[in-house]
Motif scaffolding. Structure first.
Motif, PDB file in Angstrom:
ATOM      1  N   ARG A  34      -1.958   1.626  -6.289  1.00  0.00           N
ATOM      2  CA  ARG A  34      -2.890   0.598  -5.826  1.00  0.00           C
ATOM      3  C   ARG A  34      -2.642   0.253  -4.363  1.00  0.00           C
ATOM      4  O   ARG A  34      -3.585   0.110  -3.573  1.00  0.00           O
ATOM      5  CB  ARG A  34      -2.748  -0.647  -6.693  1.00  0.00           C
ATOM      6  CG  ARG A  34      -3.739  -1.745  -6.338  1.00  0.00           C
ATOM      7  CD  ARG A  34      -3.575  -2.944  -7.249  1.00  0.00           C
ATOM      8  NE  ARG A  34      -4.480  -4.011  -6.877  1.00  0.00           N
ATOM      9  CZ  ARG A  34      -4.505  -5.202  -7.446  1.00  0.00           C
ATOM     10  NH1 ARG A  34      -3.671  -5.481  -8.429  1.00  0.00           N
ATOM     11  NH2 ARG A  34      -5.359  -6.121  -7.044  1.00  0.00           N
ATOM     12  N   ALA A  35      -1.380   0.116  -3.987  1.00  0.00           N
ATOM     13  CA  ALA A  35      -1.052  -0.189  -2.592  1.00  0.00           C
ATOM     14  C   ALA A  35      -1.481   0.952  -1.673  1.00  0.00           C
ATOM     15  O   ALA A  35      -1.941   0.717  -0.553  1.00  0.00           O
ATOM     16  CB  ALA A  35       0.443  -0.452  -2.456  1.00  0.00           C
ATOM     17  N   ALA A  36      -1.331   2.200  -2.153  1.00  0.00           N
ATOM     18  CA  ALA A  36      -1.739   3.358  -1.353  1.00  0.00           C
ATOM     19  C   ALA A  36      -3.248   3.344  -1.100  1.00  0.00           C
ATOM     20  O   ALA A  36      -3.712   3.769  -0.037  1.00  0.00           O
ATOM     21  CB  ALA A  36      -1.332   4.649  -2.055  1.00  0.00           C
ATOM     22  N   PHE A  37      -4.009   2.854  -2.079  1.00  0.00           N
ATOM     23  CA  PHE A  37      -5.461   2.722  -1.902  1.00  0.00           C
ATOM     24  C   PHE A  37      -5.768   1.814  -0.712  1.00  0.00           C
ATOM     25  O   PHE A  37      -6.605   2.131   0.134  1.00  0.00           O
ATOM     26  CB  PHE A  37      -6.082   2.159  -3.187  1.00  0.00           C
ATOM     27  CG  PHE A  37      -7.524   1.758  -3.045  1.00  0.00           C
ATOM     28  CD1 PHE A  37      -8.536   2.676  -3.266  1.00  0.00           C
ATOM     29  CD2 PHE A  37      -7.881   0.458  -2.674  1.00  0.00           C
ATOM     30  CE1 PHE A  37      -9.875   2.321  -3.135  1.00  0.00           C
ATOM     31  CE2 PHE A  37      -9.208   0.090  -2.532  1.00  0.00           C
ATOM     32  CZ  PHE A  37     -10.212   1.023  -2.771  1.00  0.00           C
ATOM     33  N   TRP A  38      -5.076   0.655  -0.642  1.00  0.00           N
ATOM     34  CA  TRP A  38      -5.313  -0.285   0.461  1.00  0.00           C
ATOM     35  C   TRP A  38      -4.844   0.295   1.794  1.00  0.00           C
ATOM     36  O   TRP A  38      -5.455   0.040   2.846  1.00  0.00           O
ATOM     37  CB  TRP A  38      -4.626  -1.607   0.181  1.00  0.00           C
ATOM     38  CG  TRP A  38      -5.220  -2.332  -0.985  1.00  0.00           C
ATOM     39  CD1 TRP A  38      -4.649  -2.545  -2.209  1.00  0.00           C
ATOM     40  CD2 TRP A  38      -6.529  -2.911  -1.054  1.00  0.00           C
ATOM     41  NE1 TRP A  38      -5.515  -3.224  -3.038  1.00  0.00           N
ATOM     42  CE2 TRP A  38      -6.677  -3.467  -2.357  1.00  0.00           C
ATOM     43  CE3 TRP A  38      -7.583  -3.031  -0.152  1.00  0.00           C
ATOM     44  CZ2 TRP A  38      -7.832  -4.113  -2.761  1.00  0.00           C
ATOM     45  CZ3 TRP A  38      -8.739  -3.674  -0.560  1.00  0.00           C
ATOM     46  CH2 TRP A  38      -8.855  -4.207  -1.850  1.00  0.00           C
ATOM     47  N   ALA A  39      -3.772   1.092   1.745  1.00  0.00           N
ATOM     48  CA  ALA A  39      -3.302   1.744   2.973  1.00  0.00           C
ATOM     49  C   ALA A  39      -4.353   2.722   3.482  1.00  0.00           C
ATOM     50  O   ALA A  39      -4.654   2.771   4.682  1.00  0.00           O
ATOM     51  CB  ALA A  39      -1.983   2.472   2.703  1.00  0.00           C
ATOM     52  N   PRO A 103       3.647  -6.398  -1.043  1.00  0.00           N
ATOM     53  CA  PRO A 103       2.932  -7.337  -0.180  1.00  0.00           C
ATOM     54  C   PRO A 103       1.462  -7.449  -0.570  1.00  0.00           C
ATOM     55  O   PRO A 103       0.952  -6.672  -1.383  1.00  0.00           O
ATOM     56  CB  PRO A 103       3.084  -6.702   1.211  1.00  0.00           C
ATOM     57  CG  PRO A 103       3.269  -5.252   0.944  1.00  0.00           C
ATOM     58  CD  PRO A 103       4.020  -5.166  -0.350  1.00  0.00           C
ATOM     59  N   GLU A 104       0.782  -8.418   0.000  1.00  0.00           N
ATOM     60  CA  GLU A 104      -0.640  -8.609  -0.276  1.00  0.00           C
ATOM     61  C   GLU A 104      -1.442  -7.402   0.224  1.00  0.00           C
ATOM     62  O   GLU A 104      -1.087  -6.794   1.242  1.00  0.00           O
ATOM     63  CB  GLU A 104      -1.136  -9.874   0.420  1.00  0.00           C
ATOM     64  CG  GLU A 104      -0.563 -11.155  -0.152  1.00  0.00           C
ATOM     65  CD  GLU A 104      -0.998 -11.381  -1.591  1.00  0.00           C
ATOM     66  OE1 GLU A 104      -2.171 -11.101  -1.906  1.00  0.00           O
ATOM     67  OE2 GLU A 104      -0.158 -11.839  -2.388  1.00  0.00           O
ATOM     68  N   PRO A 105      -2.538  -7.068  -0.486  1.00  0.00           N
ATOM     69  CA  PRO A 105      -3.387  -5.945  -0.042  1.00  0.00           C
ATOM     70  C   PRO A 105      -3.831  -6.083   1.410  1.00  0.00           C
ATOM     71  O   PRO A 105      -3.911  -5.086   2.135  1.00  0.00           O
ATOM     72  CB  PRO A 105      -4.576  -6.014  -1.007  1.00  0.00           C
ATOM     73  CG  PRO A 105      -4.005  -6.619  -2.246  1.00  0.00           C
ATOM     74  CD  PRO A 105      -2.994  -7.621  -1.767  1.00  0.00           C
ATOM     75  N   TRP A 106      -4.132  -7.326   1.846  1.00  0.00           N
ATOM     76  CA  TRP A 106      -4.582  -7.542   3.222  1.00  0.00           C
ATOM     77  C   TRP A 106      -3.527  -7.092   4.220  1.00  0.00           C
ATOM     78  O   TRP A 106      -3.851  -6.486   5.246  1.00  0.00           O
ATOM     79  CB  TRP A 106      -4.939  -9.003   3.432  1.00  0.00           C
ATOM     80  CG  TRP A 106      -5.063  -9.392   4.878  1.00  0.00           C
ATOM     81  CD1 TRP A 106      -4.296 -10.273   5.559  1.00  0.00           C
ATOM     82  CD2 TRP A 106      -6.007  -8.885   5.830  1.00  0.00           C
ATOM     83  NE1 TRP A 106      -4.689 -10.364   6.877  1.00  0.00           N
ATOM     84  CE2 TRP A 106      -5.741  -9.519   7.072  1.00  0.00           C
ATOM     85  CE3 TRP A 106      -7.046  -7.959   5.766  1.00  0.00           C
ATOM     86  CZ2 TRP A 106      -6.486  -9.257   8.212  1.00  0.00           C
ATOM     87  CZ3 TRP A 106      -7.782  -7.694   6.914  1.00  0.00           C
ATOM     88  CH2 TRP A 106      -7.510  -8.338   8.112  1.00  0.00           C
ATOM     89  N   TYR A 163      -3.580  11.676  -1.018  1.00  0.00           N
ATOM     90  CA  TYR A 163      -2.194  11.691  -0.525  1.00  0.00           C
ATOM     91  C   TYR A 163      -1.395  10.547  -1.161  1.00  0.00           C
ATOM     92  O   TYR A 163      -0.264  10.728  -1.617  1.00  0.00           O
ATOM     93  CB  TYR A 163      -2.167  11.531   1.004  1.00  0.00           C
ATOM     94  CG  TYR A 163      -2.215  12.815   1.785  1.00  0.00           C
ATOM     95  CD1 TYR A 163      -1.274  13.820   1.590  1.00  0.00           C
ATOM     96  CD2 TYR A 163      -3.190  13.018   2.768  1.00  0.00           C
ATOM     97  CE1 TYR A 163      -1.306  14.991   2.329  1.00  0.00           C
ATOM     98  CE2 TYR A 163      -3.231  14.194   3.513  1.00  0.00           C
ATOM     99  CZ  TYR A 163      -2.290  15.174   3.286  1.00  0.00           C
ATOM    100  OH  TYR A 163      -2.323  16.335   4.028  1.00  0.00           O
ATOM    101  N   GLY A 164      -1.995   9.363  -1.179  1.00  0.00           N
ATOM    102  CA  GLY A 164      -1.317   8.204  -1.740  1.00  0.00           C
ATOM    103  C   GLY A 164      -1.056   8.347  -3.219  1.00  0.00           C
ATOM    104  O   GLY A 164       0.025   7.965  -3.714  1.00  0.00           O
ATOM    105  N   ALA A 165      -2.033   8.903  -3.955  1.00  0.00           N
ATOM    106  CA  ALA A 165      -1.863   9.102  -5.391  1.00  0.00           C
ATOM    107  C   ALA A 165      -0.748  10.109  -5.666  1.00  0.00           C
ATOM    108  O   ALA A 165       0.047   9.946  -6.604  1.00  0.00           O
ATOM    109  CB  ALA A 165      -3.177   9.582  -6.011  1.00  0.00           C
ATOM    110  N   PHE A 166      -0.692  11.147  -4.849  1.00  0.00           N
ATOM    111  CA  PHE A 166       0.379  12.134  -4.992  1.00  0.00           C
ATOM    112  C   PHE A 166       1.743  11.486  -4.776  1.00  0.00           C
ATOM    113  O   PHE A 166       2.688  11.715  -5.548  1.00  0.00           O
ATOM    114  CB  PHE A 166       0.168  13.271  -3.991  1.00  0.00           C
ATOM    115  CG  PHE A 166       1.330  14.218  -3.894  1.00  0.00           C
ATOM    116  CD1 PHE A 166       1.546  15.177  -4.865  1.00  0.00           C
ATOM    117  CD2 PHE A 166       2.217  14.144  -2.820  1.00  0.00           C
ATOM    118  CE1 PHE A 166       2.629  16.049  -4.778  1.00  0.00           C
ATOM    119  CE2 PHE A 166       3.294  15.002  -2.727  1.00  0.00           C
ATOM    120  CZ  PHE A 166       3.497  15.960  -3.707  1.00  0.00           C
TER     121      PHE A 166
END
Length: 204
Positions: A34-39, A103-106, A163-166
């Motif tokens: 989930r954090a990688a999605f926001w990144a 940390p927060e998604p923002w 990339y983030g999911a991997f």
């Protein structure tokens, strides 16, 4: 306009490892899918100012203004060195740790956006990449550049999410080993520092 040649060119550029890819991988490993999605979203939004600069002709101003280029460049260098420090220090925003609070998604999105916003080469890159794929009609040039830029951003987001999911898929294995966490923290710090050094050597 949106030709196979453009799609292939854009894909090669997007897939190539850069600061955004490294950031998304670090977030995926340290904080999960989930954090990688926001990144990935932040890195994608960081493209918008550079695309706007290319469309409005401001990229040419940045290219010809040595002082402006240097100001943006060294702000980017300082930010990358800060990210390197965050990967090393205890409780740092990019440090991989089994017991840290995400940390927060923002905050994740903002850091990703700043990585691209503070890279002056992106504006010049768009100024060079997009014009060869335009139809040549002056009245539609702006709309065509915006469309090509939008396609590039969609591709960027999709690839970065993958990339983030991997990276997130390897998270449990990394967190189970203190040695692996130390190795990855030091590696990400070294990579960000190296990217900062490379940006410092860039010329307009």
């Amino acid at each position: 306009m949106i030709s196979l040649q453009f799609l292939l060119t854009a894909f090669v550029v997007v897939v190539a490892p850069g600061t955004g890819v490294v950031y998304t991988l670090a977030i995926g490993l340290g904080q999960g899918r989930r954090a990688a999605f926001w990144a990935a979203l932040g890195c994608t939004f960081g493209i918008v100012p550079h695309l706007a600069a290319a469309v409005l002709g401001l990229a040419a101003v940045l290219h010809t203004s040595a002082l402006l280029f240097q100001l943006v460049k060294f702000a980017g260098v300082a930010y990358l060195l800060w990210l390197a420090w965050q990967a090393l220090r205890g409780g740092g925003a990019l440090r991989i740790s089994a017991d840290r609070k995400a940390p927060e998604p923002w905050a994740i999105t903002r850091r990703g956006a700043l990585i691209n916003i503070l890279n002056p080469k992106l504006s010049i890159f768009f100024l060079a990449l997009l014009p060869p794929f335009l139809s040549g009609a002056p009245e539609s040039a702006t709309a065509e550049m915006l469309l090509l830029g939008a396609v590039f951003m969609i591709m960027t987001f999709a690839v970065f999410v993958l990339y983030g999911a991997f990276a997130a898929s390897a998270r449990d294995m990394i967190l189970s080993s203190e040695r692996a966490m130390r190795w990855f923290n030091r590696s990400f710090a070294a990579i960000f520092a190296a990217l900062g050094a490379r940006l410092a050597l860039e010329r307009a």
